[in-house]
Each structure stands twice: as structure tokens, then as C-alpha cells.
Design a protein around this motif. Structure first.
Motif, mmCIF file in Angstrom:
data_model
loop_
_atom_site.group_PDB
_atom_site.id
_atom_site.type_symbol
_atom_site.label_atom_id
_atom_site.label_comp_id
_atom_site.label_asym_id
_atom_site.label_seq_id
_atom_site.Cartn_x
_atom_site.Cartn_y
_atom_site.Cartn_z
ATOM 1 N N VAL A 290 67.740 -1.638 57.826
ATOM 2 C CA VAL A 290 67.146 -1.217 56.567
ATOM 3 C C VAL A 290 66.566 0.168 56.788
ATOM 4 C CG1 VAL A 290 65.406 -1.719 54.821
ATOM 5 C CG2 VAL A 290 66.617 -3.582 55.944
ATOM 6 N N THR A 291 66.954 1.123 55.920
ATOM 7 C CA THR A 291 66.479 2.493 56.077
ATOM 8 C C THR A 291 65.725 2.942 54.831
ATOM 9 O OG1 THR A 291 68.540 3.392 55.188
ATOM 10 C CG2 THR A 291 68.433 3.090 57.563
ATOM 11 N N ASP A 292 64.904 3.981 54.994
ATOM 12 C CA ASP A 292 64.211 4.560 53.845
ATOM 13 C C ASP A 292 65.104 5.631 53.221
ATOM 14 O OD1 ASP A 292 64.062 6.630 55.651
ATOM 15 O OD2 ASP A 292 61.878 6.726 55.700
ATOM 16 N N TRP A 293 64.562 6.355 52.226
ATOM 17 C CA TRP A 293 65.361 7.341 51.498
ATOM 18 C C TRP A 293 65.860 8.464 52.395
ATOM 19 C CZ3 TRP A 293 67.068 5.851 47.063
ATOM 20 C CH2 TRP A 293 66.324 4.997 46.269
ATOM 21 N N GLU A 294 65.100 8.810 53.435
ATOM 22 C CA GLU A 294 65.509 9.893 54.324
ATOM 23 C C GLU A 294 66.465 9.440 55.423
ATOM 24 O OE1 GLU A 294 62.101 9.624 53.515
ATOM 25 O OE2 GLU A 294 62.399 11.140 51.975
ATOM 26 N N GLY A 295 66.761 8.147 55.501
ATOM 27 C CA GLY A 295 67.702 7.645 56.492
ATOM 28 C C GLY A 295 67.045 7.154 57.767
ATOM 29 N N ARG A 296 65.710 7.154 57.835
ATOM 30 C CA ARG A 296 65.014 6.649 59.016
ATOM 31 C C ARG A 296 65.023 5.128 58.990
ATOM 32 N NH1 ARG A 296 61.112 10.840 57.337
ATOM 33 N NH2 ARG A 296 60.142 9.142 56.196
ATOM 34 N N ALA A 297 65.271 4.531 60.150
ATOM 35 C CA ALA A 297 65.337 3.073 60.241
ATOM 36 C C ALA A 297 63.948 2.481 60.088
ATOM 37 C CB ALA A 297 65.937 2.656 61.574
ATOM 38 N N ARG B 161 57.068 -8.828 46.738
ATOM 39 C CA ARG B 161 57.585 -9.093 48.075
ATOM 40 C C ARG B 161 59.042 -9.522 47.972
ATOM 41 N NH1 ARG B 161 53.924 -7.537 51.689
ATOM 42 N NH2 ARG B 161 51.821 -8.087 51.098
ATOM 43 N N VAL B 162 59.835 -9.020 48.883
ATOM 44 C CA VAL B 162 61.243 -9.409 48.951
ATOM 45 C C VAL B 162 61.433 -10.132 50.268
ATOM 46 C CG1 VAL B 162 63.611 -8.570 49.057
ATOM 47 C CG2 VAL B 162 61.946 -7.432 47.586
ATOM 48 N N SER B 163 61.934 -11.346 50.201
ATOM 49 C CA SER B 163 62.181 -12.099 51.432
ATOM 50 C C SER B 163 63.679 -12.327 51.578
ATOM 51 C CB SER B 163 61.428 -13.429 51.410
ATOM 52 O OG SER B 163 61.830 -14.186 50.303
ATOM 53 N N VAL B 164 64.160 -12.065 52.759
ATOM 54 C CA VAL B 164 65.577 -12.211 53.073
ATOM 55 C C VAL B 164 65.688 -13.178 54.248
ATOM 56 C CG1 VAL B 164 67.651 -10.987 53.820
ATOM 57 C CG2 VAL B 164 66.007 -9.860 52.328
ATOM 58 N N PRO B 165 66.516 -14.199 54.159
ATOM 59 C CA PRO B 165 66.650 -15.120 55.297
ATOM 60 C C PRO B 165 67.293 -14.415 56.486
ATOM 61 C CG PRO B 165 68.278 -15.605 53.614
ATOM 62 C CD PRO B 165 67.371 -14.558 53.049
ATOM 63 N N ARG B 166 66.868 -14.804 57.675
ATOM 64 C CA ARG B 166 67.400 -14.192 58.897
ATOM 65 C C ARG B 166 68.638 -14.947 59.360
ATOM 66 N NH1 ARG B 166 62.945 -11.965 62.968
ATOM 67 N NH2 ARG B 166 61.681 -10.898 61.447
ATOM 68 N N VAL B 167 69.636 -14.944 58.542
ATOM 69 C CA VAL B 167 70.892 -15.608 58.873
ATOM 70 C C VAL B 167 71.960 -14.529 58.987
ATOM 71 C CG1 VAL B 167 72.618 -17.267 58.131
ATOM 72 C CG2 VAL B 167 70.207 -17.679 57.655
ATOM 73 N N LEU B 168 72.516 -14.378 60.163
ATOM 74 C CA LEU B 168 73.597 -13.430 60.400
ATOM 75 C C LEU B 168 74.854 -14.208 60.772
ATOM 76 C CD1 LEU B 168 71.716 -10.751 62.510
ATOM 77 C CD2 LEU B 168 72.387 -10.577 60.133
ATOM 78 N N PRO B 169 75.994 -13.730 60.370
ATOM 79 C CA PRO B 169 77.225 -14.431 60.742
ATOM 80 C C PRO B 169 77.427 -14.402 62.254
ATOM 81 C CG PRO B 169 77.718 -12.339 59.679
ATOM 82 C CD PRO B 169 76.252 -12.535 59.583
ATOM 83 N N GLY B 170 78.158 -15.418 62.741
ATOM 84 C CA GLY B 170 78.410 -15.513 64.171
ATOM 85 C C GLY B 170 79.275 -14.373 64.679
ATOM 86 N N GLY B 171 79.171 -14.103 65.966
ATOM 87 C CA GLY B 171 79.933 -13.024 66.570
ATOM 88 C C GLY B 171 78.986 -12.061 67.259
ATOM 89 N N SER B 172 79.550 -11.234 68.072
ATOM 90 C CA SER B 172 78.692 -10.299 68.803
ATOM 91 C C SER B 172 78.709 -8.930 68.132
ATOM 92 C CB SER B 172 79.169 -10.175 70.247
ATOM 93 O OG SER B 172 80.482 -9.660 70.251
ATOM 94 N N GLY B 173 77.661 -8.213 68.322
ATOM 95 C CA GLY B 173 77.580 -6.856 67.789
ATOM 96 C C GLY B 173 77.209 -6.780 66.318
#
Length: 114
Positions: free
Chosen positions: A99-106, A82-94
């Protein structure tokens, strides 16, 4: 006179029979001979086939032998990491993380809540 040396010439190994090197052929032959002496013809040939499956590498399997590939597949299947990534995004809008698979699907999207 000029000669262009091919890339990765130091790791070049001659493949003689069925994509096996001389060392692989000798190991497989030794396993067959010892298996025939100790266990009989059928068991010796079976051990030789298993030795070849352990030595022959396939590009489709990530340049691994079928036995190693099956062992790694089983390990990953029964003990997935299992890979866990914290849900911390830098401030700002947009701000958006995708995360996509090998074919580029989200597969997963994170967006800021501003």
C-alpha cells in the motif's frame, strides 16, 4: 463547413463575476437583501459573504465550496473511517501486497510467510 463540438458542452455554464454563474450571483444578492431587511447592514453583508463561500467552488478543494470542504474535513477528522482488509493471500511464494501513498512511498507491506 465542419465544426468540432467541444467536449462536455452540455454541462457548460457561463461564469460572469468571480467565477460565479448568474444563478449564484442572484442567490447571493437575495441573501444580502433579505439579511439587510431583517437583521441590518452588517449582518446582511456577513450573510452574503457566507452565501458566497457556500456557492463559489474551487478546483483545489476538489471542486467544492470552502464551507462544504470544511464540513467534510471536520466530519473526516472527528469521525475517521476505518478500512479493514483480511490478511488472506493466495498460496505460492513471492506474493506481496504493498500500500503506497500519493507520492509512491510504501506505507504498508504484506508478504507471504513461505
Amino acid at each position: 463547413m465542419r465544426y468540432q463540438i467541444p467536449p462536455d458542452v452540455l454541462h457548460y455554464e457561463v461564469r460572469l463575476l468571480f467565477g460565479l454563474s448568474a444563478q449564484d450571483i442572484m442567490i447571493g444578492g437575495l441573501v444580502v437583501i433579505l439579511g439587510i431587511q431583517k437583521l441590518g447592514i452588517a449582518a446582511g453583508l456577513l450573510l452574503g459573504a457566507l452565501a458566497l463561500l457556500g456557492l463559489k467552488r474551487y478546483e483545489r478543494l476538489g471542486n467544492r465550496s470552502p464551507l462544504v470542504y470544511l464540513a467534510l474535513w471536520g466530519w473526516n477528522h472527528w469521525r475517521p473511517q476505518r478500512v479493514s482488509v483480511p490478511r488472506v493471500l493466495p498460496g505460492g511464494s513471492g506474493i506481496r501486497l504493498e500500500v503506497t501513498d500519493w507520492e509512491g512511498r510504501a506505507m504498508y507491506r504484506l508478504e507471504d510467510e513461505a
